[in-house]
Design an enzyme around this catalytic site. Structure first.
Site, PDB file in Angstrom:
ATOM      1  N   HIS A 270     -28.478  23.838  19.369  1.00 31.54           N
ATOM      2  CA  HIS A 270     -28.782  24.903  20.331  1.00 31.54           C
ATOM      3  C   HIS A 270     -30.230  24.784  20.828  1.00 31.54           C
ATOM      4  O   HIS A 270     -30.487  24.715  22.036  1.00 31.54           O
ATOM      5  CB  HIS A 270     -28.553  26.260  19.655  1.00 31.54           C
ATOM      6  CG  HIS A 270     -28.817  27.441  20.536  1.00 31.54           C
ATOM      7  ND1 HIS A 270     -27.828  28.121  21.201  1.00 31.54           N
ATOM      8  CD2 HIS A 270     -29.974  28.061  20.877  1.00 31.54           C
ATOM      9  CE1 HIS A 270     -28.358  29.101  21.912  1.00 31.54           C
ATOM     10  NE2 HIS A 270     -29.673  29.095  21.724  1.00 31.54           N
ATOM     11  N   GLU A 271     -31.153  24.726  19.891  1.00 37.19           N
ATOM     12  CA  GLU A 271     -32.567  24.633  20.285  1.00 37.19           C
ATOM     13  C   GLU A 271     -32.832  23.306  20.991  1.00 37.19           C
ATOM     14  O   GLU A 271     -33.651  23.240  21.901  1.00 37.19           O
ATOM     15  CB  GLU A 271     -33.485  24.805  19.072  1.00 37.19           C
ATOM     16  CG  GLU A 271     -33.319  26.133  18.304  1.00 37.19           C
ATOM     17  CD  GLU A 271     -33.447  27.377  19.163  1.00 37.19           C
ATOM     18  OE1 GLU A 271     -34.162  27.335  20.183  1.00 37.19           O
ATOM     19  OE2 GLU A 271     -32.804  28.399  18.829  1.00 37.19           O
ATOM     20  N   HIS A 274     -32.162  23.809  24.615  1.00 38.70           N
ATOM     21  CA  HIS A 274     -33.309  24.469  25.271  1.00 38.70           C
ATOM     22  C   HIS A 274     -34.430  23.460  25.496  1.00 38.70           C
ATOM     23  O   HIS A 274     -35.069  23.435  26.542  1.00 38.70           O
ATOM     24  CB  HIS A 274     -33.862  25.580  24.366  1.00 38.70           C
ATOM     25  CG  HIS A 274     -33.078  26.857  24.397  1.00 38.70           C
ATOM     26  ND1 HIS A 274     -32.830  27.552  25.552  1.00 38.70           N
ATOM     27  CD2 HIS A 274     -32.522  27.597  23.394  1.00 38.70           C
ATOM     28  CE1 HIS A 274     -32.144  28.664  25.267  1.00 38.70           C
ATOM     29  NE2 HIS A 274     -31.939  28.709  23.957  1.00 38.70           N
ATOM     30  N   GLU A 300     -30.305  29.589  28.586  1.00 38.99           N
ATOM     31  CA  GLU A 300     -29.262  29.771  27.577  1.00 38.99           C
ATOM     32  C   GLU A 300     -28.024  28.932  27.920  1.00 38.99           C
ATOM     33  O   GLU A 300     -27.289  28.509  27.033  1.00 38.99           O
ATOM     34  CB  GLU A 300     -28.924  31.268  27.503  1.00 38.99           C
ATOM     35  CG  GLU A 300     -28.450  31.779  26.188  1.00 38.99           C
ATOM     36  CD  GLU A 300     -29.340  31.511  24.978  1.00 38.99           C
ATOM     37  OE1 GLU A 300     -30.567  31.348  25.125  1.00 38.99           O
ATOM     38  OE2 GLU A 300     -28.787  31.443  23.872  1.00 38.99           O
TER      39      GLU A 300
HETATM   40 ZN    ZN Z   1     -30.998  30.284  22.868  1.00 41.25          ZN
END
Ligand code: ZN
Length: 525
Positions: A270-271, A274, A300
């Protein structure tokens, strides 16, 4: 002697860079505080943060800034600027007006209130005591309503808050989007609940996952995604986060648990999503306010695309499951790829948003959105929130928290005054499914790419079409240029229905397996 256009532009550029450098310094300190700064150093760092942030705020609201803005906004001057500097002027104006319209004393009072509220919230949550937190929340809501009156609004007061995180988003649009989602996600969750098949994910919660080996695997996957370790690093913090100073320095964190295998891995992915965004922004935007993601929702969308659409897909694991088994040979010895895939995609209505699966997650967000909208428009009272929370949980997820700790008190956002932030999470999910749909059209061999682990092809495409623009384009412009469409929640629902109908039909597959046909991965579209 009066300066000419070029001279003034140079001075303005210096001011813009200076503000950015203060913010970069603040980001490094923030990262340091959360990744292992010695305890005794914390009060010292707090003083530095206070000084640097006051200084950055002072510069961005200074007379000097106001003068530059009015000068470059004059038609003749504005037309002489390149597109990047036109966008910078607009961005600085937004920030300037937002800050200038609030009297300084009022703002200070609010900053003190929210920082107090955060620690009160923590205690209220730990002791399950909503009435301890509610007087603070009432004040925070009142402040936000006053701010909106000062900033101005068109149709709905809540629009102003939404626009801060997702420029251009309104209650009118969001109501429609959420309505469409609710209509199909609530029945999908119900069908999954009714299904007699339940994936078994108990293997993830055995206390056996060596954290150093978890790190090894996270690093490997991040590398495959194309995250550049020359321009970043992976560390450990209590709550995972990404922080970007410049494209050349975008750091991420995760948190390893020996008794929860999937938590750190999916946080890292997830990170990583980003971080790919921030690492691939056009270098020309680096020292300016445009050198970051265009909105919380688009940001996101990148993290959730990698975490859910790629990272929880069958094709992804058909490529990497053997690598995982090399690192954890004993732990996954008796777990088949199919069982692993189903386990990482278990859907179950639960009380806590941050632990929710990708299907029920959006329902958690809807509840928060509806409550925030009603609070800002004075349609409900803070004192009634515990009851409203429970009613909505029952209505959308079919479960009810027994206490406020697992209910209305679970998130820190309201204590910090971040109203309007929650919808970004669902917008990110919607955008990610739209982008996925486009990618499948762009790459006719999409499934093969993932199966072969050629993930950097996706990274490059996202970089070219989304990341490099930074804040130069609005969220709606990015979405339109990438997908050719406006926001459309239909793609997310189609993706979820198709994927989860297949997984939860697994009972049929087991029967088929007994009769000799092996389980097949879900069809992709
Ligand atoms: Zn996030």
């Amino acid at each position: 002697m009066e300066k000419n256009f070029e001279g003034l532009l140079q001075d303005f550029q210096e001011l813009v860079h200076k503000i950015k450098y203060y913010n970069e310094a603040l980001a490094v300190i923030f990262w340091d505080l959360r990744t292992g700064a010695p305890k005794k150093g914390v009060p010292g760092r707090a003083k530095v943060i206070g000084m640097l942030s006051t200084e950055a705020f002072r510069l961005s609201t200074s007379q000097e800034m106001g003068d530059y803005l009015s000068y470059f906004e004059q038609k003749d001057n504005f037309s002489k600027l390149d597109p990047i500097y036109r966008a910078i002027i607009e961005e600085c104006r937004k920030e300037y007006d937002r800050s200038k319209k609030i009297p300084e004393a009022m703002y200070k009072e609010y900053v003190i209130l929210t920082s107090e509220a955060e620690s009160v919230w923590e205690e209220a949550k730990n002791t399950d005591n909503f009435s301890m937190f509610s007087p603070y929340l009432e004040k925070i809501v009142d402040f936000n309503i006053k701010f909106i009156d000062l900033w101005g609004f068109k149709d709905n007061k809540y629009d102003t808050l939404l626009d801060y995180y997702e420029p251009g988003m309104t209650v009118e649009k969001l109501d429609r989007i959420f309505e469409q989602l609710r209509e199909r996600i609530v029945p999908l969750v119900q069908k999954i609940k009714d299904s007699s098949y339940k994936p078994d994910d108990s293997m993830f919660f055995r206390n056996c996952y060596d954290t150093a080996r978890q790190e090894e695997f996270s690093l490997m996957i991040l590398d495959k995604m194309g995250y550049s370790f020359d321009a970043g690093r992976l560390d450990v913090s209590e709550h995972p986060f990404t922080i970007g100073m410049t494209p050349g320095d975008v750091r991420i964190t995760t948190h390893y648990y020996p008794d929860n295998f999937s938590s750190a891995l999916f946080s890292s992915i997830h990170e990583g999503g980003h971080a790919l965004y921030e690492q691939n922004i056009n270098i020309e935007l680096e020292d300016t306010p445009l050198g970051t993601g265009t909105s919380m929702g688009i940001h996101e969308s990148q993290s959730r695309f990698w975490e859910n659409i790629i990272g929880r897909s069958y094709n992804f694991w058909s490529c990497y499951y053997e690598d995982l088994k090399k690192i954890f040979p004993e732990e996954f010895k008796s777990v088949s790829l199919e069982d692993f895939y189903k386990a990482i995609n278990k859907v179950e209505p639960s009380l806590i948003r941050v632990e929710a699966d990708e299907v029920t997650y959006n329902l958690h967000i809807m509840i928060r959105y509806e409550i925030e909208k009603a609070l800002i428009n004075k349609e409900v009272k803070v004192a009634d929130l515990p009851r409203i929370w429970k009613e909505k949980m029952k209505e959308y997820l079919g479960i009810e928290p027994k206490n406020d700790k697992e209910g209305v008190l679970q998130d820190v956002h309201w204590a910090g005054g971040s109203f309007g932030y929650f919808p970004s999470y669902t917008l990110g999910n919607i955008y990610s499914a739209q982008i996925y749909h486009t990618l499948r059209k762009q790459f006719s061999n999409f499934d093969e790419l993932i199966k072969k682990g050629e993930l950097t092809k996706l990274k490059d495409w996202l970089g070219e079409n989304i990341h490099r623009h930074g804040k130069l384009l609005t969220p709606a412009e990015i979405l339109k240029s990438v997908t050719g469409e406006e926001i459309n929640s239909g793609y997310l629902i189609d993706y979820l229905e198709s994927k989860y109908k297949e997984i939860y039909n697994a009972r049929l597959s087991i029967i088929a397996f007994v009769s000799g046909t092996a389980w097949k991965p879900p069809p992709t579209y």
